[in-house]
Design a protein around this motif. Structure first.
Motif, PDB file in Angstrom:
ATOM      1  N   ASP A  94       0.836  -1.215   0.000  1.00 39.10           N
ATOM      2  CA  ASP A  94       0.000   0.000   0.000  1.00 39.10           C
ATOM      3  C   ASP A  94       0.865   1.257   0.000  1.00 39.10           C
ATOM      4  OD1 ASP A  94      -2.306  -1.528  -0.029  1.00 39.10           O
ATOM      5  OD2 ASP A  94      -2.724  -1.259   2.113  1.00 39.10           O
ATOM      6  N   ALA A  95       1.896   1.270   0.850  1.00 34.51           N
ATOM      7  CA  ALA A  95       2.789   2.427   0.915  1.00 34.51           C
ATOM      8  C   ALA A  95       3.533   2.612  -0.411  1.00 34.51           C
ATOM      9  CB  ALA A  95       3.771   2.279   2.077  1.00 34.51           C
ATOM     10  N   ALA A  96       3.919   1.504  -1.040  1.00 34.92           N
ATOM     11  CA  ALA A  96       4.598   1.587  -2.337  1.00 34.92           C
ATOM     12  C   ALA A  96       3.652   2.139  -3.406  1.00 34.92           C
ATOM     13  CB  ALA A  96       5.130   0.215  -2.743  1.00 34.92           C
ATOM     14  N   ALA A  97       2.394   1.721  -3.370  1.00 36.16           N
ATOM     15  CA  ALA A  97       1.417   2.208  -4.353  1.00 36.16           C
ATOM     16  C   ALA A  97       1.204   3.715  -4.229  1.00 36.16           C
ATOM     17  CB  ALA A  97       0.086   1.469  -4.178  1.00 36.16           C
ATOM     18  N   ARG A  98       1.363   4.232  -3.018  1.00 41.94           N
ATOM     19  CA  ARG A  98       1.230   5.676  -2.788  1.00 41.94           C
ATOM     20  C   ARG A  98       2.556   6.413  -2.991  1.00 41.94           C
ATOM     21  NH1 ARG A  98      -1.467   3.458   1.587  1.00 41.94           N
ATOM     22  NH2 ARG A  98       0.211   4.082   2.992  1.00 41.94           N
ATOM     23  N   GLY A  99       3.632   5.697  -3.322  1.00 49.16           N
ATOM     24  CA  GLY A  99       4.933   6.320  -3.532  1.00 49.16           C
ATOM     25  C   GLY A  99       5.652   6.691  -2.249  1.00 49.16           C
ATOM     26  N   GLU A 100       5.230   6.093  -1.125  1.00 51.72           N
ATOM     27  CA  GLU A 100       5.818   6.441   0.175  1.00 51.72           C
ATOM     28  C   GLU A 100       7.030   5.598   0.534  1.00 51.72           C
ATOM     29  OE1 GLU A 100       2.353   5.944   2.611  1.00 51.72           O
ATOM     30  OE2 GLU A 100       1.629   7.956   2.179  1.00 51.72           O
ATOM     31  N   VAL A 101       7.181   4.458  -0.119  1.00 48.57           N
ATOM     32  CA  VAL A 101       8.371   3.605   0.009  1.00 48.57           C
ATOM     33  C   VAL A 101       8.641   3.042  -1.382  1.00 48.57           C
ATOM     34  CG1 VAL A 101       7.899   2.964   2.433  1.00 48.57           C
ATOM     35  CG2 VAL A 101       7.136   1.468   0.585  1.00 48.57           C
ATOM     36  N   PRO A 102       9.872   2.642  -1.671  1.00 55.37           N
ATOM     37  CA  PRO A 102      10.152   2.037  -2.977  1.00 55.37           C
ATOM     38  C   PRO A 102       9.457   0.671  -3.098  1.00 55.37           C
ATOM     39  CG  PRO A 102      12.192   2.572  -1.796  1.00 55.37           C
ATOM     40  CD  PRO A 102      11.067   2.799  -0.852  1.00 55.37           C
ATOM     41  N   ALA A 103       8.933   0.379  -4.280  1.00 56.59           N
ATOM     42  CA  ALA A 103       8.225  -0.885  -4.503  1.00 56.59           C
ATOM     43  C   ALA A 103       9.145  -2.091  -4.332  1.00 56.59           C
ATOM     44  CB  ALA A 103       7.590  -0.882  -5.888  1.00 56.59           C
ATOM     45  N   TRP A 104      10.451  -1.922  -4.556  1.00 58.09           N
ATOM     46  CA  TRP A 104      11.354  -3.072  -4.405  1.00 58.09           C
ATOM     47  C   TRP A 104      11.342  -3.601  -2.977  1.00 58.09           C
ATOM     48  CZ3 TRP A 104      15.099  -2.567  -0.797  1.00 58.09           C
ATOM     49  CH2 TRP A 104      15.594  -1.291  -0.507  1.00 58.09           C
ATOM     50  N   GLN A 105      11.053  -2.737  -1.997  1.00 61.51           N
ATOM     51  CA  GLN A 105      11.010  -3.216  -0.614  1.00 61.51           C
ATOM     52  C   GLN A 105       9.890  -4.228  -0.434  1.00 61.51           C
ATOM     53  OE1 GLN A 105      10.796   0.212   1.978  1.00 61.51           O
ATOM     54  NE2 GLN A 105      12.902   0.799   1.560  1.00 61.51           N
ATOM     55  N   ALA A 106       8.714  -3.927  -0.941  1.00 61.35           N
ATOM     56  CA  ALA A 106       7.593  -4.867  -0.843  1.00 61.35           C
ATOM     57  C   ALA A 106       7.876  -6.127  -1.654  1.00 61.35           C
ATOM     58  CB  ALA A 106       6.303  -4.197  -1.299  1.00 61.35           C
ATOM     59  N   ALA A 107       8.458  -5.966  -2.832  1.00 61.62           N
ATOM     60  CA  ALA A 107       8.764  -7.114  -3.685  1.00 61.62           C
ATOM     61  C   ALA A 107       9.735  -8.073  -3.004  1.00 61.62           C
ATOM     62  CB  ALA A 107       9.341  -6.632  -5.017  1.00 61.62           C
ATOM     63  N   MET A 108      10.770  -7.527  -2.398  1.00 57.24           N
ATOM     64  CA  MET A 108      11.751  -8.392  -1.728  1.00 57.24           C
ATOM     65  C   MET A 108      11.145  -9.067  -0.509  1.00 57.24           C
ATOM     66  SD  MET A 108      15.328  -6.330  -2.245  1.00 57.24           S
ATOM     67  CE  MET A 108      16.328  -7.641  -1.530  1.00 57.24           C
ATOM     68  N   LEU A 109      10.286  -8.360   0.238  1.00 59.36           N
ATOM     69  CA  LEU A 109       9.629  -8.991   1.378  1.00 59.36           C
ATOM     70  C   LEU A 109       8.686 -10.088   0.895  1.00 59.36           C
ATOM     71  CD1 LEU A 109       9.242  -9.138   4.428  1.00 59.36           C
ATOM     72  CD2 LEU A 109       7.427  -7.415   4.189  1.00 59.36           C
ATOM     73  N   GLU A 110       7.967  -9.837  -0.194  1.00 61.40           N
ATOM     74  CA  GLU A 110       7.082 -10.867  -0.742  1.00 61.40           C
ATOM     75  C   GLU A 110       7.872 -12.111  -1.127  1.00 61.40           C
ATOM     76  OE1 GLU A 110       4.096 -11.660  -4.477  1.00 61.40           O
ATOM     77  OE2 GLU A 110       4.189  -9.635  -3.640  1.00 61.40           O
ATOM     78  N   ASP A 111       9.012 -11.931  -1.800  1.00 65.39           N
ATOM     79  CA  ASP A 111       9.848 -13.074  -2.158  1.00 65.39           C
ATOM     80  C   ASP A 111      10.321 -13.824  -0.926  1.00 65.39           C
ATOM     81  OD1 ASP A 111       9.662 -12.812  -4.902  1.00 65.39           O
ATOM     82  OD2 ASP A 111      11.734 -12.107  -5.188  1.00 65.39           O
TER      83      ASP A 111
END
Length: 190
Positions: A94-111
């Motif tokens: 959600d934070a990545a979708a709003r541009g509040e954190v880089p999307a790679w952070q969510a992607a790496m956590l998902e992996d």
């Protein structure tokens, strides 16, 4: 920006990295999850949960770029806390979708979550040693689409990442695998 929050997150991440470096230098990281490292990760995760309950997820606006990245590092390393990682993943997306954190952070956590759950990763960010110790990506879901997914979240091409990966000594591979799978069950990943 909350300077006190940023400073606390940076201190927690620095302790994590300092202890990791000390254990690596002493040769204590190759044999599994070092108890001293696990203690740091659990302590940091407990404190981050408190901070998130008080402030919300530490975004760039709240904790600065480096503070937000420190919060991500803390959750990414909280591997003995499956519920915490799973609960944080939609918050990060959600934070990545709003541009509040880089999307790679969510992607790496998902992996990371997918690998611990025994599922193929989506972004190819998690590596494991092969039989000769060379670090290779864990299995990837839809490998033909991995480069597009990586680019979409701001990760470099997988070949470029893999070119910088080295070797990791595992020692007794069968013992390592037994202990790893026992740990996965013990902490609740499987």
């Amino acid at each position: 920006m909350d300077a006190a929050l940023r400073d606390e997150l940076l201190a927690m991440a620095a302790e994590d990295l300092r202890v990791r470096a000390e254990l690596d230098e002493a040769g204590e990281l190759a044999g599994g999850y070092a108890p001293r490292m696990e203690a740091v990760h659990r302590r940091n995760a407990a404190r981050l949960r408190e901070l998130v309950a008080q402030h919300g997820w530490p975004t760039r606006a709240l904790a600065g770029e480096d503070g937000a990245e420190a919060a991500w590092l803390i959750v990414q390393h909280a591997i003995g806390e499956p519920a915490f990682l799973r609960a944080t993943l939609p918050v990060l997306w959600d934070a990545a979708a709003r541009g509040e954190v880089p999307a790679w952070q969510a992607a790496m956590l998902e992996d990371r979550i997918r690998v611990f759950e025994g599922r193929p990763q989506r972004y190819g960010s998690q590596f494991q040693p092969d039989a000769d110790g060379w670090l290779r990506p864990h299995p990837i879901e839809d490998p033909d689409g991995v480069e597009a997914r990586r680019a979409a979240v701001g990760l470099e091409p997988l070949a470029a990442r893999q070119a910088r990966m080295g070797r990791e000594e595992v020692g007794d591979r069968a013992r390592f695998e037994r202990e790893y799978h026992a740990w996965l069950r013990r902490v609740g990943w499987r």
